[in-house]
Design an enzyme around this catalytic site. Structure first.
Site, short mmCIF file in Angstrom:
data_model
loop_
_atom_site.label_atom_id
_atom_site.label_comp_id
_atom_site.label_asym_id
_atom_site.label_seq_id
_atom_site.Cartn_x
_atom_site.Cartn_y
_atom_site.Cartn_z
N GLY A 17 -5.25 -23.79 9.80
CA GLY A 17 -4.85 -22.43 10.16
C GLY A 17 -3.61 -22.00 9.41
O GLY A 17 -2.72 -21.34 9.96
N ARG A 20 -2.12 -17.63 7.90
CA ARG A 20 -1.50 -16.48 8.58
C ARG A 20 -0.52 -16.96 9.64
O ARG A 20 -0.56 -18.11 10.07
CB ARG A 20 -2.56 -15.60 9.26
CG ARG A 20 -3.56 -14.98 8.32
CD ARG A 20 -4.40 -13.93 9.03
NE ARG A 20 -5.27 -14.52 10.05
CZ ARG A 20 -5.95 -13.82 10.95
NH1 ARG A 20 -5.86 -12.50 10.98
NH2 ARG A 20 -6.73 -14.41 11.83
N THR A 42 -10.16 -19.88 7.96
CA THR A 42 -11.56 -19.64 8.33
C THR A 42 -12.30 -18.73 7.36
O THR A 42 -13.53 -18.70 7.37
CB THR A 42 -11.66 -19.04 9.74
OG1 THR A 42 -10.85 -17.86 9.79
CG2 THR A 42 -11.18 -20.03 10.78
N ASN A 94 -2.70 -26.61 13.50
CA ASN A 94 -2.27 -25.29 13.94
C ASN A 94 -3.43 -24.34 14.21
O ASN A 94 -3.27 -23.35 14.94
CB ASN A 94 -1.35 -24.67 12.87
CG ASN A 94 -0.99 -23.24 13.18
OD1 ASN A 94 -0.24 -22.95 14.11
ND2 ASN A 94 -1.55 -22.32 12.40
N SER A 152 0.92 -24.23 23.02
CA SER A 152 1.25 -22.87 23.45
C SER A 152 1.89 -22.90 24.83
O SER A 152 1.63 -23.82 25.64
CB SER A 152 -0.02 -22.01 23.51
OG SER A 152 0.22 -20.77 24.15
N TYR A 166 -8.50 -20.82 26.45
CA TYR A 166 -7.34 -21.07 25.60
C TYR A 166 -6.31 -21.92 26.35
O TYR A 166 -5.79 -22.90 25.82
CB TYR A 166 -6.71 -19.75 25.18
CG TYR A 166 -5.54 -19.90 24.22
CD1 TYR A 166 -5.76 -20.08 22.86
CD2 TYR A 166 -4.23 -19.86 24.68
CE1 TYR A 166 -4.69 -20.22 21.98
CE2 TYR A 166 -3.15 -19.99 23.81
CZ TYR A 166 -3.39 -20.17 22.46
OH TYR A 166 -2.33 -20.31 21.60
N ALA A 167 -6.04 -21.57 27.61
CA ALA A 167 -5.07 -22.33 28.40
C ALA A 167 -5.52 -23.78 28.57
O ALA A 167 -4.71 -24.71 28.43
CB ALA A 167 -4.88 -21.67 29.76
N LYS A 170 -5.13 -25.74 25.21
CA LYS A 170 -3.75 -26.06 24.85
C LYS A 170 -3.13 -27.07 25.80
O LYS A 170 -2.31 -27.91 25.39
CB LYS A 170 -2.92 -24.78 24.79
CG LYS A 170 -3.33 -23.83 23.66
CD LYS A 170 -3.23 -24.50 22.30
CE LYS A 170 -3.51 -23.53 21.16
NZ LYS A 170 -3.39 -24.14 19.83
N THR A 249 6.66 -32.69 23.82
CA THR A 249 6.26 -31.30 23.64
C THR A 249 7.52 -30.47 23.57
O THR A 249 8.33 -30.47 24.51
CB THR A 249 5.36 -30.81 24.78
OG1 THR A 249 4.15 -31.56 24.79
CG2 THR A 249 5.02 -29.34 24.61
#
Length: 259
Positions: A17, A20, A42, A94, A152, A166-167, A170, A249
């Protein structure tokens, strides 16, 4: 124990990734620090745009369009980097996706399809696992390695902007980081996670967007983070100086989350 004389040789980094946002800034910082950097994205358009922005000689940077969930594509890319520069000493996972509703808010649990769930888990969690598993044997053989997973805030605290997939991905990445750190620490390899909060980039939209104005109200330092700030932390974790940090983390949230 690490051999100090070897450290200057470990100069090949791979960033997923990397075309960007945070990924591009990590690539830029690694190049400034003297690494040879390979990155994936991608789409071919994103790759070409990033290479134009970087303006770096071909002997310092290599980029391709790769789907990190496709093992055969990842294997081929790694083989080409090894043939060109040697073994990869630094891996930054990433690449990630965070599908939103049309209004850019988080989808509810009931609005998340099984197909969308599977795709997010594949990219955000299985992709890092594939690369860590692929690169670890060579790192073990050399007795040196740095693995940095980009998590995240959504995987650390109650997710507000991100959806359940997503949660979950991560939060899973934090667990994967700890498990890998345990396994690889005896071999001179550190594995850490960076957990950014609201960092403005072309992916998050302008600061005046409603979702960003709401996010700003929750940040104690009173501003958004920058991709450059995240890249600085990645650069430190990638360095020999961070050899006693593993399984950690690092929260980069402006105080929105503290543990």
């Amino acid at each position: 124990m690490l051999i100090p004389g070897k450290l200057s040789e470990e100069r090949v980094a791979l960033v997923t990734g990397g075309a960007r946002g945070i990924g591009l800034e990590i690539v830029r910082r690694f190049l400034a620090d003297g690494y040879q950097v390979a990155f994936v994205a991608t789409t071919a358009e994103h790759v070409e745009r990033a290479l134009d922005i970087l303006g770096c000689p071909d002997d310092r940077v290599h980029a391709e369009r790769i789907d990190v969930t496709r093992h055969n594509e990842v294997d081929g890319f790694v083989d080409r980097i090894r043939a060109r520069w040697g073994e990869i000493a630094i891996l930054v996972n990433n690449a990630g996706i965070s599908p939103k509703r049309v209004d850019q808010n988080a989808p509810w649990l009931s609005q998340t399809s099984l197909e969308e769930w599977a795709r997010v888990i594949d990219v955000n969690l299985t992709g890092p696992f594939i690369l860590m598993r692929l690169l670890a044997p060579a790192m073990i053989a050399k007795g040196y390695g740095r693995i940095i997973n980009v998590g995240s805030l959504a995987g650390r605290a109650m997710p507000i902007i991100a959806g359940p997939h997503y949660a979950a991905s991560k939060a899973g990445l934090v667990g994967l980081t700890r498990a890998a750190a345990r396994d690889l620490a005896p071999h001179g390899i550190t594995v850490n996670c960076i957990a950014p909060g609201r960092v403005l980039s072309d992916l998050t939209g302008p600061p005046e967007a409603a979702v960003n104005r709401s996010a700003l109200s929750r940040i104690p330092v009173g501003r958004f983070g920058t991709a450059e700030e995240v890249a600085h932390v990645a650069a430190f974790l990638a360095s020999p100086m961070a050899g006693f940090i593993t399984g950690a983390t690092i929260d980069i949230t402006g105080g929105e989350f503290a543990a």
